[in-house]
Design a protein around this motif. Structure first.
Motif, mmCIF file in Angstrom:
data_model
loop_
_atom_site.group_PDB
_atom_site.id
_atom_site.type_symbol
_atom_site.label_atom_id
_atom_site.label_comp_id
_atom_site.label_asym_id
_atom_site.label_seq_id
_atom_site.Cartn_x
_atom_site.Cartn_y
_atom_site.Cartn_z
ATOM 1 N N MET A 161 0.857 -1.170 0.000
ATOM 2 C CA MET A 161 0.000 0.000 0.000
ATOM 3 C C MET A 161 0.902 1.232 0.000
ATOM 4 S SD MET A 161 -2.845 1.165 2.833
ATOM 5 C CE MET A 161 -4.303 0.619 2.027
ATOM 6 N N PRO A 162 0.563 2.224 -0.804
ATOM 7 C CA PRO A 162 1.369 3.451 -0.815
ATOM 8 C C PRO A 162 1.256 4.185 0.532
ATOM 9 C CG PRO A 162 -0.452 3.584 -2.411
ATOM 10 C CD PRO A 162 -0.513 2.253 -1.766
ATOM 11 N N LEU A 163 2.227 5.023 0.776
ATOM 12 C CA LEU A 163 2.287 5.752 2.037
ATOM 13 C C LEU A 163 1.014 6.547 2.293
ATOM 14 C CD1 LEU A 163 3.859 6.617 4.529
ATOM 15 C CD2 LEU A 163 4.847 8.474 3.163
ATOM 16 N N TYR A 164 0.465 7.194 1.268
ATOM 17 C CA TYR A 164 -0.750 7.990 1.486
ATOM 18 C C TYR A 164 -1.914 7.106 1.919
ATOM 19 C CZ TYR A 164 -2.449 6.597 -3.163
ATOM 20 O OH TYR A 164 -2.887 5.872 -4.241
ATOM 21 N N GLY A 165 -1.947 5.858 1.461
ATOM 22 C CA GLY A 165 -2.988 4.924 1.897
ATOM 23 C C GLY A 165 -2.852 4.589 3.373
ATOM 24 N N ASP A 166 -1.606 4.336 3.809
ATOM 25 C CA ASP A 166 -1.359 4.076 5.231
ATOM 26 C C ASP A 166 -1.733 5.291 6.078
ATOM 27 O OD1 ASP A 166 -0.480 1.458 4.946
ATOM 28 O OD2 ASP A 166 1.625 2.048 4.690
ATOM 29 N N ILE A 167 -1.440 6.474 5.575
ATOM 30 C CA ILE A 167 -1.780 7.698 6.313
ATOM 31 C C ILE A 167 -3.287 7.836 6.448
ATOM 32 C CG2 ILE A 167 -1.722 10.231 6.215
ATOM 33 C CD1 ILE A 167 1.143 9.934 5.048
ATOM 34 N N ILE A 168 -4.020 7.545 5.377
ATOM 35 C CA ILE A 168 -5.486 7.621 5.427
ATOM 36 C C ILE A 168 -6.037 6.624 6.443
ATOM 37 C CG2 ILE A 168 -7.618 7.189 4.127
ATOM 38 C CD1 ILE A 168 -6.115 8.362 1.661
ATOM 39 N N VAL A 169 -5.530 5.395 6.415
ATOM 40 C CA VAL A 169 -5.971 4.382 7.377
ATOM 41 C C VAL A 169 -5.639 4.842 8.792
ATOM 42 C CG1 VAL A 169 -5.600 2.019 8.194
ATOM 43 C CG2 VAL A 169 -5.853 2.458 5.754
ATOM 44 N N GLY A 170 -4.446 5.384 8.995
ATOM 45 C CA GLY A 170 -4.046 5.884 10.308
ATOM 46 C C GLY A 170 -4.947 7.007 10.803
ATOM 47 N N VAL A 171 -5.333 7.904 9.908
ATOM 48 C CA VAL A 171 -6.227 9.004 10.290
ATOM 49 C C VAL A 171 -7.608 8.451 10.672
ATOM 50 C CG1 VAL A 171 -7.477 11.018 9.386
ATOM 51 C CG2 VAL A 171 -5.011 10.802 9.014
ATOM 52 N N ALA B 74 -6.147 -4.431 5.483
ATOM 53 C CA ALA B 74 -5.805 -5.843 5.266
ATOM 54 C C ALA B 74 -6.287 -6.332 3.905
ATOM 55 C CB ALA B 74 -6.409 -6.713 6.377
ATOM 56 N N ALA B 75 -7.455 -5.875 3.485
ATOM 57 C CA ALA B 75 -7.983 -6.288 2.183
ATOM 58 C C ALA B 75 -7.105 -5.776 1.044
ATOM 59 C CB ALA B 75 -9.416 -5.787 2.018
ATOM 60 N N ILE B 76 -6.555 -4.585 1.202
ATOM 61 C CA ILE B 76 -5.708 -4.017 0.151
ATOM 62 C C ILE B 76 -4.312 -4.637 0.175
ATOM 63 C CG2 ILE B 76 -4.571 -1.889 -0.630
ATOM 64 C CD1 ILE B 76 -7.119 -0.403 0.307
ATOM 65 N N VAL B 77 -3.730 -4.781 1.367
ATOM 66 C CA VAL B 77 -2.364 -5.287 1.486
ATOM 67 C C VAL B 77 -2.326 -6.798 1.274
ATOM 68 C CG1 VAL B 77 -0.412 -5.544 3.076
ATOM 69 C CG2 VAL B 77 -1.645 -3.373 2.955
ATOM 70 N N GLY B 78 -3.286 -7.511 1.880
ATOM 71 C CA GLY B 78 -3.336 -8.970 1.750
ATOM 72 C C GLY B 78 -2.228 -9.667 2.532
ATOM 73 N N GLY B 79 -2.115 -10.956 2.332
ATOM 74 C CA GLY B 79 -1.063 -11.748 2.978
ATOM 75 C C GLY B 79 -1.135 -11.704 4.494
ATOM 76 N N TRP B 80 0.001 -11.364 5.107
ATOM 77 C CA TRP B 80 0.103 -11.324 6.561
ATOM 78 C C TRP B 80 -0.754 -10.232 7.188
ATOM 79 C CZ3 TRP B 80 1.923 -14.857 9.760
ATOM 80 C CH2 TRP B 80 2.745 -15.844 9.238
ATOM 81 N N ALA B 81 -1.222 -9.304 6.396
ATOM 82 C CA ALA B 81 -2.077 -8.238 6.932
ATOM 83 C C ALA B 81 -3.354 -8.820 7.534
ATOM 84 C CB ALA B 81 -2.416 -7.231 5.841
ATOM 85 N N TRP B 82 -3.795 -9.968 7.014
ATOM 86 C CA TRP B 82 -4.987 -10.621 7.571
ATOM 87 C C TRP B 82 -4.714 -11.113 8.991
ATOM 88 C CZ3 TRP B 82 -9.371 -9.497 5.535
ATOM 89 C CH2 TRP B 82 -9.452 -9.210 4.173
ATOM 90 N N ALA B 83 -3.504 -11.555 9.249
ATOM 91 C CA ALA B 83 -3.138 -11.970 10.608
ATOM 92 C C ALA B 83 -3.128 -10.763 11.547
ATOM 93 C CB ALA B 83 -1.771 -12.648 10.607
ATOM 94 N N VAL B 84 -2.654 -9.634 11.052
ATOM 95 C CA VAL B 84 -2.668 -8.402 11.837
ATOM 96 C C VAL B 84 -4.114 -8.047 12.189
ATOM 97 C CG1 VAL B 84 -2.188 -5.918 11.779
ATOM 98 C CG2 VAL B 84 -0.494 -7.539 10.888
ATOM 99 N N LEU B 85 -5.001 -8.138 11.203
ATOM 100 C CA LEU B 85 -6.419 -7.878 11.443
ATOM 101 C C LEU B 85 -6.973 -8.843 12.492
ATOM 102 C CD1 LEU B 85 -9.180 -6.545 10.787
ATOM 103 C CD2 LEU B 85 -9.448 -8.310 9.035
ATOM 104 N N GLY B 86 -6.640 -10.109 12.367
ATOM 105 C CA GLY B 86 -7.137 -11.107 13.318
ATOM 106 C C GLY B 86 -6.715 -10.807 14.741
ATOM 107 N N VAL B 87 -5.442 -10.443 14.924
ATOM 108 C CA VAL B 87 -4.948 -10.111 16.259
ATOM 109 C C VAL B 87 -5.645 -8.853 16.781
ATOM 110 C CG1 VAL B 87 -2.913 -9.372 17.571
ATOM 111 C CG2 VAL B 87 -2.727 -11.247 15.927
ATOM 112 N N LEU C 227 -0.095 -0.501 13.345
ATOM 113 C CA LEU C 227 1.095 0.301 13.029
ATOM 114 C C LEU C 227 2.313 -0.584 12.840
ATOM 115 C CD1 LEU C 227 2.264 3.105 12.605
ATOM 116 C CD2 LEU C 227 2.634 3.242 15.072
ATOM 117 N N GLY C 228 2.477 -1.562 13.738
ATOM 118 C CA GLY C 228 3.583 -2.498 13.581
ATOM 119 C C GLY C 228 3.486 -3.256 12.269
ATOM 120 N N GLY C 229 2.274 -3.705 11.939
ATOM 121 C CA GLY C 229 2.068 -4.420 10.679
ATOM 122 C C GLY C 229 2.300 -3.529 9.465
ATOM 123 N N ALA C 230 1.875 -2.275 9.546
ATOM 124 C CA ALA C 230 2.054 -1.345 8.426
ATOM 125 C C ALA C 230 3.536 -1.052 8.200
ATOM 126 C CB ALA C 230 1.282 -0.050 8.693
#
Length: 159
Positions: A1-11, A39-52, A153-156
């Protein structure tokens, strides 16, 4: 995910955390949805981050009700006091935006306790106890939201 996407999610997560403290928007739900979209955009291990994150929020949501119930039971305050306080608080929110929620809760809890105990001293004690239980629930829910935000944040950073 591009940085601006992470920033939007963070906001959005930050807005959700603010919504926990100032209950105008659905706080924890917004945190979970933001992490879900990430998690839907990043996929992979991001789903585990969502689960936790979801597991932590589910645990803290359960704990907050157990703690609030225990505080009320130990002080001999019925759940009805909190329900009346919440209903009057919601009405108060529309009469005096934001501040009315807190004022309405206190007035509603005081009235419910006054009807129950017929003593202003006992009613005030019950109101303080109900307010303390409400503050505990906000604190516990905020703690869960912050844990979920930290996991995201750790996952991102790693992903």
């Amino acid at each position: 995910m591009p940085l601006y996407g992470d920033i939007i999610v963070g906001v959005v997560i930050l807005i959700g955390l603010l919504g926990i403290v100032i209950p105008v928007i659905p706080g924890t739900l917004l945190v979970v949805v933001a992490i879900l979209v990430w998690a839907a955009i990043v996929g992979g291990w991001a789903w585990a981050v969502l689960g936790v994150a979801v597991a932590l929020i589910a645990i803290t949501e359960t704990v907050k009700y157990l703690v609030a119930g225990r505080v009320l039971r130990s002080d001999g305050i019925p759940n009805r006091t909190v329900v009346v306080g919440a209903v009057v608080g919601i009405v108060g929110f529309f009469v005096i935006p934001v501040v009315g929620l807190f004022l309405g809760f206190i007035v509603g809890a005081m009235l419910a306790e006054l009807v129950r105990t017929r003593s202003t001293t006992q009613a005030w004690r019950g109101t303080v106890s109900a307010s303390r239980a409400a503050a505990y629930t906000i604190g516990i829910e905020l703690f869960g939201g912050l844990l979920a935000a930290g996991i995201w944040l750790g996952g991102a950073i790693v992903l």
